[in-house]
Design an enzyme around this catalytic site. Structure first.
Site, mmCIF file in Angstrom:
data_model
loop_
_atom_site.group_PDB
_atom_site.id
_atom_site.type_symbol
_atom_site.label_atom_id
_atom_site.label_comp_id
_atom_site.label_asym_id
_atom_site.label_seq_id
_atom_site.Cartn_x
_atom_site.Cartn_y
_atom_site.Cartn_z
ATOM 1 N N CYS A 86 0.706 -1.169 -0.010
ATOM 2 C CA CYS A 86 0.102 0.021 0.186
ATOM 3 C C CYS A 86 0.969 1.298 -0.207
ATOM 4 C CB CYS A 86 -0.756 -0.182 1.523
ATOM 5 S SG CYS A 86 -2.015 1.540 1.264
ATOM 6 N N HIS A 127 -9.409 -4.362 -0.804
ATOM 7 C CA HIS A 127 -8.309 -3.340 0.022
ATOM 8 C C HIS A 127 -8.691 -1.890 -0.076
ATOM 9 C CE1 HIS A 127 -4.094 -2.362 0.610
ATOM 10 N NE2 HIS A 127 -4.310 -1.234 0.339
ATOM 11 N N GLU A 128 -9.306 -1.465 -0.981
ATOM 12 C CA GLU A 128 -9.791 -0.155 -1.276
ATOM 13 C C GLU A 128 -11.060 0.143 -0.227
ATOM 14 O OE1 GLU A 128 -7.498 1.646 -1.865
ATOM 15 O OE2 GLU A 128 -6.312 0.337 -3.266
ATOM 16 N N HIS A 131 -9.964 0.624 2.975
ATOM 17 C CA HIS A 131 -9.482 1.830 3.373
ATOM 18 C C HIS A 131 -10.765 2.935 3.700
ATOM 19 C CE1 HIS A 131 -5.379 2.582 2.907
ATOM 20 N NE2 HIS A 131 -5.191 1.697 1.826
#
Length: 137
Positions: A86, A127-128, A131
């Site tokens: 990341c 993953h995003e 976030h």
């Protein structure tokens, strides 16, 4: 406009709020920032550039996909262990990801979309979206 990458864990651990049409300029900033890091980055969430909105951008196989207010509605196909990097931290970390996901999101016209993703695209989206939810790997 390319923006600086946020690396502060406290800032990144905050949940993002819903995007509105006023937030559309953030999409171009995300695209510009992903493209500036394209040799080692395929996705980015708005909080990574200091904007606490549920906006993500993916750059996969030469295609750019922006998702506003993405929500993973279903996870299936079992999990696997992934090792992810990341831009917001140094090195890679291990995490669990689902093989296939269903995602609802708005496109750039704020039309509601629903799509199924699997493989690497599903991994990047998970993953995003993490976030957006303030979850750091």
């Amino acid at each position: 406009m390319q923006r600086a990458i946020v690396t502060d864990p406290m800032a990144l651990s905050q949940k993002s709020t819903q995007a509105t049409p006023k937030d559309l300029p953030v999409v171009q900033d995300l695209i510009d920032t992903v493209m500036a890091h394209r040799d080692h980055c395929v996705g980015m969430a708005a909080n990574m550039i200091g904007v606490q909105k549920r906006i993500i951008v993916l750059q996969l196989d030469g295609l750019t996909l922006a998702m506003l207010n993405p929500v993973i509605t279903k996870k299936y196909g079992g999990t696997y262990e992934a090792e992810e990097g990341c831009l917001s931290h140094v090195g890679t970390k291990k995490t669990k990801r689902y093989h296939t996901i269903d995602v609802t999101f708005c496109d750039l016209a704020f039309q509601k979309c629903r799509q199924t993703f699997s493989g690497f695209a599903a991994q990047v989206i998970q993953h995003e979206v993490d976030h957006c939810d303030g979850i750091l790997i």
